[in-house]
Design a protein around this motif. Structure first.
Motif, PDB file in Angstrom:
ATOM      1  N   LEU A 167       0.832  -1.201   0.000  1.00  0.00           N
ATOM      2  CA  LEU A 167       0.000   0.000   0.000  1.00  0.00           C
ATOM      3  C   LEU A 167       0.867   1.251   0.000  1.00  0.00           C
ATOM      4  O   LEU A 167       1.886   1.311   0.683  1.00  0.00           O
ATOM      5  CB  LEU A 167      -0.893   0.028   1.245  1.00  0.00           C
ATOM      6  N   GLY A 185      -9.679  -0.225   5.683  1.00  0.00           N
ATOM      7  CA  GLY A 185     -10.567  -1.363   5.450  1.00  0.00           C
ATOM      8  C   GLY A 185     -10.017  -2.641   6.058  1.00  0.00           C
ATOM      9  O   GLY A 185     -10.764  -3.426   6.661  1.00  0.00           O
ATOM     10  N   ARG A 186      -8.727  -2.845   5.922  1.00  0.00           N
ATOM     11  CA  ARG A 186      -8.101  -4.029   6.523  1.00  0.00           C
ATOM     12  C   ARG A 186      -8.161  -3.959   8.046  1.00  0.00           C
ATOM     13  O   ARG A 186      -8.429  -4.969   8.712  1.00  0.00           O
ATOM     14  CB  ARG A 186      -6.648  -4.144   6.066  1.00  0.00           C
ATOM     15  N   ALA A 188      -6.097   6.364  -1.567  1.00  0.00           N
ATOM     16  CA  ALA A 188      -6.503   4.987  -1.879  1.00  0.00           C
ATOM     17  C   ALA A 188      -5.776   3.981  -0.991  1.00  0.00           C
ATOM     18  O   ALA A 188      -6.384   3.019  -0.502  1.00  0.00           O
ATOM     19  CB  ALA A 188      -6.258   4.677  -3.349  1.00  0.00           C
ATOM     20  N   GLY A 189      -4.499   4.198  -0.763  1.00  0.00           N
ATOM     21  CA  GLY A 189      -3.737   3.299   0.097  1.00  0.00           C
ATOM     22  C   GLY A 189      -4.198   3.381   1.536  1.00  0.00           C
ATOM     23  O   GLY A 189      -4.334   2.361   2.222  1.00  0.00           O
ATOM     24  N   GLU A 211      -7.175   4.360   2.574  1.00  0.00           N
ATOM     25  CA  GLU A 211      -8.520   3.773   2.649  1.00  0.00           C
ATOM     26  C   GLU A 211      -8.453   2.250   2.668  1.00  0.00           C
ATOM     27  O   GLU A 211      -9.207   1.597   3.400  1.00  0.00           O
ATOM     28  CB  GLU A 211      -9.370   4.254   1.485  1.00  0.00           C
ATOM     29  N   SER A 212      -7.558   1.690   1.883  1.00  0.00           N
ATOM     30  CA  SER A 212      -7.410   0.247   1.851  1.00  0.00           C
ATOM     31  C   SER A 212      -6.919  -0.286   3.196  1.00  0.00           C
ATOM     32  O   SER A 212      -7.424  -1.296   3.700  1.00  0.00           O
ATOM     33  CB  SER A 212      -6.447  -0.152   0.730  1.00  0.00           C
TER      34      SER A 212
END
Length: 71
Positions: free
Chosen positions: A3, A16-17, A9-10, A12-13
């Motif tokens: 990421l 999410g994890r 975007a990174g 947010e990812s």
């Protein structure tokens, strides 16, 4: 390592994890949604676990995205 935490975007990812990990740590989820105490306890556990994880990451972009999205 997969990421780019300098980009939304990174971040947010990763959030999410972390959200998935918080759900796992606080499991099992209550099966009786009418039991407000269990639901509240579960939701509070997930919220604290996620907020603590974001803080522990210590990345300004992750913290910014977390605040902007309301956790």
């Amino acid at each position: 390592g997969d990421l780019d935490l300098k980009k939304d975007a990174g971040a947010e990812s990763l959030i999410g994890r972390l959200r998935g990990a918080a759900t796992h740590v606080c499991s099992p989820a209550p099966t009786q949604l009418a039991n407000f105490k269990d639901v509240t306890d579960y939701d509070n556990c997930r919220g604290r676990a996620l907020a603590n994880a974001v803080q522990d990451v210590g990345n300004p972009m992750v913290q910014q995205v977390f605040k902007r999205t309301g956790g």
